[in-house]
Design a protein around this motif. Structure first.
Motif, mmCIF file in Angstrom:
data_model
loop_
_atom_site.group_PDB
_atom_site.id
_atom_site.type_symbol
_atom_site.label_atom_id
_atom_site.label_comp_id
_atom_site.label_asym_id
_atom_site.label_seq_id
_atom_site.Cartn_x
_atom_site.Cartn_y
_atom_site.Cartn_z
ATOM 1 N N ALA A 5 1.422 -12.613 -17.073
ATOM 2 C CA ALA A 5 0.703 -13.030 -15.869
ATOM 3 C C ALA A 5 1.405 -12.516 -14.610
ATOM 4 O O ALA A 5 0.763 -11.994 -13.692
ATOM 5 C CB ALA A 5 0.568 -14.549 -15.828
ATOM 6 N N ARG A 6 2.714 -12.629 -14.587
ATOM 7 C CA ARG A 6 3.481 -12.161 -13.428
ATOM 8 C C ARG A 6 3.335 -10.650 -13.264
ATOM 9 O O ARG A 6 3.045 -10.148 -12.173
ATOM 10 C CB ARG A 6 4.953 -12.536 -13.603
ATOM 11 C CG ARG A 6 5.844 -12.091 -12.463
ATOM 12 C CD ARG A 6 7.208 -12.771 -12.499
ATOM 13 N NE ARG A 6 7.650 -13.168 -13.807
ATOM 14 C CZ ARG A 6 8.533 -12.487 -14.558
ATOM 15 N NH1 ARG A 6 9.035 -11.357 -14.104
ATOM 16 N NH2 ARG A 6 8.907 -12.941 -15.726
ATOM 17 N N HIS A 7 3.502 -9.917 -14.355
ATOM 18 C CA HIS A 7 3.434 -8.466 -14.253
ATOM 19 C C HIS A 7 2.002 -7.958 -14.069
ATOM 20 O O HIS A 7 1.803 -6.892 -13.479
ATOM 21 C CB HIS A 7 4.123 -7.817 -15.444
ATOM 22 C CG HIS A 7 5.609 -8.018 -15.406
ATOM 23 N ND1 HIS A 7 6.375 -7.738 -14.286
ATOM 24 C CD2 HIS A 7 6.471 -8.501 -16.322
ATOM 25 C CE1 HIS A 7 7.635 -8.025 -14.529
ATOM 26 N NE2 HIS A 7 7.720 -8.496 -15.761
ATOM 27 N N ASN A 8 1.012 -8.718 -14.518
ATOM 28 C CA ASN A 8 -0.366 -8.326 -14.228
ATOM 29 C C ASN A 8 -0.664 -8.452 -12.739
ATOM 30 O O ASN A 8 -1.468 -7.691 -12.200
ATOM 31 C CB ASN A 8 -1.355 -9.136 -15.069
ATOM 32 C CG ASN A 8 -1.421 -8.645 -16.494
ATOM 33 O OD1 ASN A 8 -1.092 -7.499 -16.790
ATOM 34 N ND2 ASN A 8 -1.853 -9.510 -17.395
ATOM 35 N N GLY A 9 0.000 -9.387 -12.075
ATOM 36 C CA GLY A 9 -0.104 -9.455 -10.619
ATOM 37 C C GLY A 9 0.460 -8.203 -9.975
ATOM 38 O O GLY A 9 -0.130 -7.653 -9.036
ATOM 39 N N HIS A 10 1.599 -7.737 -10.486
ATOM 40 C CA HIS A 10 2.153 -6.477 -9.991
ATOM 41 C C HIS A 10 1.177 -5.333 -10.274
ATOM 42 O O HIS A 10 0.957 -4.472 -9.419
ATOM 43 C CB HIS A 10 3.495 -6.161 -10.673
ATOM 44 C CG HIS A 10 4.555 -7.164 -10.419
ATOM 45 N ND1 HIS A 10 5.390 -7.635 -11.402
ATOM 46 C CD2 HIS A 10 4.915 -7.823 -9.296
ATOM 47 C CE1 HIS A 10 6.223 -8.514 -10.896
ATOM 48 N NE2 HIS A 10 5.959 -8.650 -9.617
ATOM 49 N N ALA A 11 0.608 -5.332 -11.487
ATOM 50 C CA ALA A 11 -0.325 -4.263 -11.873
ATOM 51 C C ALA A 11 -1.537 -4.234 -10.941
ATOM 52 O O ALA A 11 -2.034 -3.149 -10.613
ATOM 53 C CB ALA A 11 -0.757 -4.440 -13.330
ATOM 54 N N ASP A 12 -2.016 -5.401 -10.525
ATOM 55 C CA ASP A 12 -3.127 -5.452 -9.563
ATOM 56 C C ASP A 12 -2.781 -4.667 -8.302
ATOM 57 O O ASP A 12 -3.576 -3.863 -7.809
ATOM 58 C CB ASP A 12 -3.417 -6.900 -9.144
ATOM 59 C CG ASP A 12 -4.221 -7.687 -10.131
ATOM 60 O OD1 ASP A 12 -4.902 -7.084 -10.981
ATOM 61 O OD2 ASP A 12 -4.177 -8.930 -10.045
ATOM 62 N N LEU A 13 -1.604 -4.924 -7.778
ATOM 63 C CA LEU A 13 -1.197 -4.283 -6.528
ATOM 64 C C LEU A 13 -0.970 -2.784 -6.714
ATOM 65 O O LEU A 13 -1.363 -1.988 -5.864
ATOM 66 C CB LEU A 13 0.076 -4.949 -5.996
ATOM 67 C CG LEU A 13 -0.080 -6.421 -5.618
ATOM 68 C CD1 LEU A 13 1.272 -7.034 -5.297
ATOM 69 C CD2 LEU A 13 -1.049 -6.598 -4.473
ATOM 70 N N VAL A 14 -0.348 -2.410 -7.827
ATOM 71 C CA VAL A 14 -0.100 -0.990 -8.073
ATOM 72 C C VAL A 14 -1.424 -0.255 -8.256
ATOM 73 O O VAL A 14 -1.630 0.818 -7.680
ATOM 74 C CB VAL A 14 0.823 -0.791 -9.300
ATOM 75 C CG1 VAL A 14 0.977 0.694 -9.620
ATOM 76 C CG2 VAL A 14 2.188 -1.423 -9.056
ATOM 77 N N ARG A 15 -2.334 -0.812 -9.048
ATOM 78 C CA ARG A 15 -3.619 -0.144 -9.281
ATOM 79 C C ARG A 15 -4.381 0.029 -7.975
ATOM 80 O O ARG A 15 -4.962 1.078 -7.723
ATOM 81 C CB ARG A 15 -4.457 -0.945 -10.291
ATOM 82 C CG ARG A 15 -5.829 -0.339 -10.602
ATOM 83 C CD ARG A 15 -5.701 0.991 -11.332
ATOM 84 N NE ARG A 15 -6.969 1.696 -11.424
ATOM 85 C CZ ARG A 15 -7.637 1.911 -12.553
ATOM 86 N NH1 ARG A 15 -7.161 1.460 -13.700
ATOM 87 N NH2 ARG A 15 -8.755 2.583 -12.549
ATOM 88 N N GLU A 16 -4.373 -0.970 -7.126
ATOM 89 C CA GLU A 16 -5.058 -0.835 -5.841
ATOM 90 C C GLU A 16 -4.428 0.274 -5.016
ATOM 91 O O GLU A 16 -5.116 1.055 -4.359
ATOM 92 C CB GLU A 16 -5.044 -2.157 -5.071
ATOM 93 C CG GLU A 16 -5.858 -2.090 -3.800
ATOM 94 C CD GLU A 16 -5.995 -3.428 -3.102
ATOM 95 O OE1 GLU A 16 -6.699 -3.470 -2.077
ATOM 96 O OE2 GLU A 16 -5.401 -4.430 -3.560
ATOM 97 N N ARG A 17 -3.122 0.378 -5.063
ATOM 98 C CA ARG A 17 -2.405 1.429 -4.332
ATOM 99 C C ARG A 17 -2.746 2.812 -4.885
ATOM 100 O O ARG A 17 -2.915 3.770 -4.152
ATOM 101 C CB ARG A 17 -0.906 1.165 -4.417
ATOM 102 C CG ARG A 17 0.024 2.320 -4.136
ATOM 103 C CD ARG A 17 0.196 2.610 -2.670
ATOM 104 N NE ARG A 17 1.199 3.575 -2.364
ATOM 105 C CZ ARG A 17 1.207 4.862 -2.717
ATOM 106 N NH1 ARG A 17 0.277 5.341 -3.482
ATOM 107 N NH2 ARG A 17 2.150 5.670 -2.337
ATOM 108 N N VAL A 18 -2.892 2.911 -6.218
ATOM 109 C CA VAL A 18 -3.130 4.202 -6.858
ATOM 110 C C VAL A 18 -4.527 4.737 -6.568
ATOM 111 O O VAL A 18 -4.696 5.890 -6.192
ATOM 112 C CB VAL A 18 -2.889 4.101 -8.392
ATOM 113 C CG1 VAL A 18 -3.416 5.316 -9.133
ATOM 114 C CG2 VAL A 18 -1.411 3.897 -8.684
ATOM 115 N N ASP A 19 -5.547 3.909 -6.757
ATOM 116 C CA ASP A 19 -6.915 4.430 -6.595
ATOM 117 C C ASP A 19 -7.884 3.491 -5.897
ATOM 118 O O ASP A 19 -9.088 3.736 -5.860
ATOM 119 C CB ASP A 19 -7.490 4.863 -7.931
ATOM 120 C CG ASP A 19 -7.881 3.716 -8.852
ATOM 121 O OD1 ASP A 19 -7.548 2.544 -8.537
ATOM 122 O OD2 ASP A 19 -8.501 3.989 -9.899
ATOM 123 N N GLY A 20 -7.371 2.392 -5.346
ATOM 124 C CA GLY A 20 -8.223 1.479 -4.607
ATOM 125 C C GLY A 20 -8.951 0.452 -5.445
ATOM 126 O O GLY A 20 -9.639 -0.415 -4.905
#
Length: 173
Positions: free
Chosen positions: A154-169
């Motif tokens: 759950a914690r790292h999926n929160g990070h993944a949300d932010l990274v994915r948005e940064r990568v391609d919106g």
């Protein structure tokens, strides 16, 4: 990319017994990480969130492979396994990516660790204690390990949300 595409993301049952509930939430979070990585190129998977930190989607996949291996194989089953990516000199090796690191290869490793975790837990009760010890010398029951793994994903999926948005919106849960 094999392993980084996902079927329909699993939804945990709302009226299950404890063990299926825990396993359902763990699978939901595993699927969520795969979903966050789906459809990206290897270069996008390696892209850092905000340089200089090396947090990337592929790094998160590799980290979760290490976490699955550590808790289920090393601690729960007591297997003598070495880290997949880390070394004594580079304990965070999973986050230090090169052009040779690919989603397909690392997803296969991650999925292999998940499959091994399922094999190990198949005959272990929620109250059964681990064979191996944590770094602090503690024993854990499977219930605690499942709960910790859900928290970790759950914690790292929160990070993944932010990274994915940064990568391609892309955004979404």
């Amino acid at each position: 990319m094999t392993g980084l595409t996902t079927r329909e993301r699993s939804e945990p049952a709302i009226n299950a017994a404890e063990r299926p509930m825990l396993e359902g939430w763990l699978d939901h979070h595993r699927d969520t990480l795969a979903l966050k990585c789906a459809g990206l190129t290897d270069a996008q998977l390696r892209e850092a969130s905000v340089p200089p930190p090396e947090l990337s989607l592929l790094g998160l996949v590799r980290h979760m492979a290490e976490v699955e291996r550590g808790w289920f194989r090393e601690v729960l089953a007591g297997e003598d396994v070495k880290p997949i990516y880390g070394t004594d000199e580079d304990r965070d090796g999973e986050f230090h990516l090169t052009e040779a690191d690919t989603g397909e290869k690392d997803a296969a490793i991650w999925q292999g660790e998940i499959a091994r975790a399922r094999e190990i837990t198949a005959n272990v009760g929620l109250d059964d204690l681990s064979v191996g010890l944590s770094r602090k010398g503690e024993l854990f029951n499977l219930r605690w390990i499942y709960t910790h793994m859900i928290e970790e994903y759950a914690r790292h999926n929160g990070h993944a949300d932010l990274v994915r948005e940064r990568v391609d919106g892309s955004t979404g849960d």
